[in-house]
Design a protein around this motif. Structure first.
Motif, PDB file in Angstrom:
ATOM      1  N   GLY A  12       1.006  -1.284  -0.215  1.00 17.90           N
ATOM      2  CA  GLY A  12       0.055  -0.363   0.087  1.00 17.90           C
ATOM      3  C   GLY A  12       0.869   1.599  -0.003  1.00 17.90           C
ATOM      4  N   SER A  13       0.008   2.390  -0.529  1.00 16.01           N
ATOM      5  CA  SER A  13       0.989   3.445  -0.401  1.00 16.01           C
ATOM      6  C   SER A  13       0.830   4.839   0.611  1.00 16.01           C
ATOM      7  CB  SER A  13       0.446   4.592  -2.124  1.00 16.01           C
ATOM      8  OG  SER A  13       1.108   5.703  -1.992  1.00 16.01           O
ATOM      9  N   PRO A  14       1.325   5.107   1.070  1.00 14.52           N
ATOM     10  CA  PRO A  14       2.350   5.880   2.084  1.00 14.52           C
ATOM     11  C   PRO A  14       1.336   7.338   2.014  1.00 14.52           C
ATOM     12  CG  PRO A  14       3.806   6.219   1.803  1.00 14.52           C
ATOM     13  CD  PRO A  14       3.133   5.492   0.206  1.00 14.52           C
ATOM     14  N   ILE A  15       0.841   7.653   0.532  1.00 16.03           N
ATOM     15  CA  ILE A  15       0.245   8.278   0.973  1.00 16.03           C
ATOM     16  C   ILE A  15      -1.153   9.179   1.193  1.00 16.03           C
ATOM     17  CG2 ILE A  15      -0.952   9.788  -1.162  1.00 16.03           C
ATOM     18  CD1 ILE A  15       1.284   8.945  -3.726  1.00 16.03           C
ATOM     19  N   GLY A  16      -1.300  10.016   2.050  1.00 15.18           N
ATOM     20  CA  GLY A  16      -2.501  10.595   2.528  1.00 15.18           C
ATOM     21  C   GLY A  16      -2.978   9.453   3.449  1.00 15.18           C
ATOM     22  N   ARG A  17      -1.211   9.054   4.509  1.00 12.29           N
ATOM     23  CA  ARG A  17      -1.780   8.442   5.550  1.00 12.29           C
ATOM     24  C   ARG A  17      -0.585   9.563   6.063  1.00 12.29           C
ATOM     25  NH1 ARG A  17      -4.732   3.802   4.853  1.00 12.29           N
ATOM     26  NH2 ARG A  17      -4.380   3.132   3.320  1.00 12.29           N
ATOM     27  N   HIS A  18      -0.497   9.099   7.395  1.00 10.38           N
ATOM     28  CA  HIS A  18      -0.081   9.958   9.029  1.00 10.38           C
ATOM     29  C   HIS A  18       1.407  10.120   8.410  1.00 10.38           C
ATOM     30  CE1 HIS A  18      -3.138  11.325  11.086  1.00 10.38           C
ATOM     31  NE2 HIS A  18      -4.413   9.925  10.925  1.00 10.38           N
ATOM     32  N   HIS A  19       2.108  11.413   8.643  1.00 11.55           N
ATOM     33  CA  HIS A  19       3.144  10.880   8.493  1.00 11.55           C
ATOM     34  C   HIS A  19       4.227   9.761   9.190  1.00 11.55           C
ATOM     35  CE1 HIS A  19       7.172  12.727   7.648  1.00 11.55           C
ATOM     36  NE2 HIS A  19       7.437  12.762   8.976  1.00 11.55           N
ATOM     37  N   ILE A  26      10.162   2.742   6.656  1.00 10.51           N
ATOM     38  CA  ILE A  26      11.358   3.789   6.152  1.00 10.51           C
ATOM     39  C   ILE A  26      11.947   3.423   7.143  1.00 10.51           C
ATOM     40  CG2 ILE A  26      12.984   5.164   5.780  1.00 10.51           C
ATOM     41  CD1 ILE A  26      10.892   7.450   4.603  1.00 10.51           C
ATOM     42  N   ALA A  27      11.997   2.792   8.626  1.00  9.43           N
ATOM     43  CA  ALA A  27      13.011   1.929   9.222  1.00  9.43           C
ATOM     44  C   ALA A  27      12.846   0.656   8.844  1.00  9.43           C
ATOM     45  CB  ALA A  27      12.066   2.464  10.758  1.00  9.43           C
ATOM     46  N   LEU A  28      11.088   0.511   8.702  1.00  6.21           N
ATOM     47  CA  LEU A  28      11.639  -1.301   8.140  1.00  6.21           C
ATOM     48  C   LEU A  28      12.158  -1.188   6.389  1.00  6.21           C
ATOM     49  CD1 LEU A  28       7.791  -2.003   8.974  1.00  6.21           C
ATOM     50  CD2 LEU A  28       9.728  -3.290   9.885  1.00  6.21           C
ATOM     51  N   GLY A  29      12.552  -0.397   6.111  1.00  7.98           N
ATOM     52  CA  GLY A  29      13.761  -0.232   5.028  1.00  7.98           C
ATOM     53  C   GLY A  29      12.483  -0.199   3.169  1.00  7.98           C
ATOM     54  N   LEU A  30      11.456  -0.130   4.019  1.00  7.45           N
ATOM     55  CA  LEU A  30      10.079   0.334   2.885  1.00  7.45           C
ATOM     56  C   LEU A  30      10.301   2.098   2.574  1.00  7.45           C
ATOM     57  CD1 LEU A  30       8.189  -2.844   4.371  1.00  7.45           C
ATOM     58  CD2 LEU A  30       9.458  -2.566   2.500  1.00  7.45           C
ATOM     59  N   ASN A  31      10.237   2.173   1.147  1.00  8.59           N
ATOM     60  CA  ASN A  31      10.207   3.069   0.908  1.00  8.59           C
ATOM     61  C   ASN A  31       9.122   2.908  -0.910  1.00  8.59           C
ATOM     62  OD1 ASN A  31      11.801   2.763  -1.150  1.00  8.59           O
ATOM     63  ND2 ASN A  31      12.816   5.081  -1.222  1.00  8.59           N
ATOM     64  N   LYS A  32       9.308   2.177  -1.340  1.00 12.70           N
ATOM     65  CA  LYS A  32       8.165   2.131  -2.599  1.00 12.70           C
ATOM     66  C   LYS A  32       7.312   0.506  -2.922  1.00 12.70           C
ATOM     67  CE  LYS A  32      11.818   4.232  -5.280  1.00 12.70           C
ATOM     68  NZ  LYS A  32      12.271   4.789  -6.601  1.00 12.70           N
ATOM     69  N   LEU A  33       6.537   0.730  -3.620  1.00  9.75           N
ATOM     70  CA  LEU A  33       5.657  -0.290  -3.785  1.00  9.75           C
ATOM     71  C   LEU A  33       6.069  -1.241  -4.261  1.00  9.75           C
ATOM     72  CD1 LEU A  33       1.950   1.160  -5.334  1.00  9.75           C
ATOM     73  CD2 LEU A  33       2.430   0.945  -2.798  1.00  9.75           C
ATOM     74  N   HIS A  34       5.512  -2.750  -3.615  1.00  6.52           N
ATOM     75  CA  HIS A  34       6.681  -4.099  -4.017  1.00  6.52           C
ATOM     76  C   HIS A  34       7.861  -4.902  -3.359  1.00  6.52           C
ATOM     77  CE1 HIS A  34       2.593  -4.485  -6.065  1.00  6.52           C
ATOM     78  NE2 HIS A  34       2.856  -3.071  -6.882  1.00  6.52           N
ATOM     79  N   ARG A  35       8.316  -3.207  -3.138  1.00  2.00           N
ATOM     80  CA  ARG A  35       9.491  -3.596  -2.483  1.00  2.00           C
ATOM     81  C   ARG A  35       9.168  -4.377  -1.403  1.00  2.00           C
ATOM     82  NH1 ARG A  35      13.677   1.155  -2.653  1.00  2.00           N
ATOM     83  NH2 ARG A  35      13.579   1.546  -4.958  1.00  2.00           N
ATOM     84  N   THR A  36      10.083  -5.708  -0.957  1.00  2.00           N
ATOM     85  CA  THR A  36      10.527  -6.430  -0.457  1.00  2.00           C
ATOM     86  C   THR A  36      11.297  -7.213   0.710  1.00  2.00           C
ATOM     87  OG1 THR A  36       9.274  -8.000  -1.359  1.00  2.00           O
ATOM     88  CG2 THR A  36      10.670  -9.516   0.078  1.00  2.00           C
ATOM     89  N   ARG A  37      12.135  -6.533   2.224  1.00  2.00           N
ATOM     90  CA  ARG A  37      12.818  -6.622   2.966  1.00  2.00           C
ATOM     91  C   ARG A  37      13.004  -7.894   3.984  1.00  2.00           C
ATOM     92  NH1 ARG A  37      14.646  -3.893  -0.362  1.00  2.00           N
ATOM     93  NH2 ARG A  37      15.208  -1.360   0.079  1.00  2.00           N
ATOM     94  N   ILE A  38      13.679  -8.928   4.533  1.00  2.25           N
ATOM     95  CA  ILE A  38      13.484  -9.799   5.353  1.00  2.25           C
ATOM     96  C   ILE A  38      13.948  -8.595   6.745  1.00  2.25           C
ATOM     97  CG2 ILE A  38      15.088 -11.856   6.152  1.00  2.25           C
ATOM     98  CD1 ILE A  38      13.170 -12.306   3.497  1.00  2.25           C
ATOM     99  N   ILE A  39      13.286  -8.958   7.612  1.00  4.51           N
ATOM    100  CA  ILE A  39      13.961  -8.482   8.726  1.00  4.51           C
ATOM    101  C   ILE A  39      14.157  -9.616  10.003  1.00  4.51           C
ATOM    102  CG2 ILE A  39      13.505  -6.289   8.052  1.00  4.51           C
ATOM    103  CD1 ILE A  39      10.511  -6.722   9.734  1.00  4.51           C
ATOM    104  N   LEU A  55      -0.441  -2.078   5.095  1.00  5.35           N
ATOM    105  CA  LEU A  55       0.737  -1.002   4.255  1.00  5.35           C
ATOM    106  C   LEU A  55       1.330  -2.778   3.530  1.00  5.35           C
ATOM    107  CD1 LEU A  55       1.152   2.399   4.839  1.00  5.35           C
ATOM    108  CD2 LEU A  55      -1.025   1.513   3.483  1.00  5.35           C
ATOM    109  N   LEU A  56       1.419  -3.491   4.469  1.00  5.79           N
ATOM    110  CA  LEU A  56       2.334  -4.649   4.050  1.00  5.79           C
ATOM    111  C   LEU A  56       1.119  -6.113   4.051  1.00  5.79           C
ATOM    112  CD1 LEU A  56       5.034  -3.908   6.954  1.00  5.79           C
ATOM    113  CD2 LEU A  56       4.340  -3.133   5.370  1.00  5.79           C
ATOM    114  N   LYS A  57       1.991  -6.924   3.537  1.00  3.23           N
ATOM    115  CA  LYS A  57       1.980  -8.233   3.144  1.00  3.23           C
ATOM    116  C   LYS A  57       3.440  -9.370   4.541  1.00  3.23           C
ATOM    117  CE  LYS A  57       1.976 -12.025  -0.153  1.00  3.23           C
ATOM    118  NZ  LYS A  57       2.735 -12.122  -1.308  1.00  3.23           N
TER     119      LYS A  57
END
Length: 64
Positions: A12-19, A26-39, A55-57
């Motif tokens: 999901g997009s952060p547009i229109g969401r709270h700051h 960003i703290a999770l390492g995500l900033n664009k749609l369909h980006r994946t990170r292993i945490i 906003l996540l899967k």
């Protein structure tokens, strides 16, 4: 206690969401749609994921 890993994908997009939700992505390492990170599956990361779960899967990663 052995800690596992989580695979998080931004769906999901952060547009229109709270700051603070954008900052959490960003703290999770995500900033664009369909980006994946292993945490690491830690309580801190679980809290971050819970905050922006709409906003996540999230998938567990099998230990190899």
């Amino acid at each position: 206690m052995a800690e596992g890993k989580l695979k998080v994908t931004q769906t999901g997009s952060p547009i229109g969401r709270h700051h603070d939700q954008r900052e959490t992505l960003i703290a999770l390492g995500l900033n664009k749609l369909h980006r994946t990170r292993i945490i690491d599956d830690t309580p801190a990361n679980r809290g971050r994921v819970e905050k922006v779960r709409h906003l996540l899967k999230v998938e567990p990663v099998q230990a190899s």
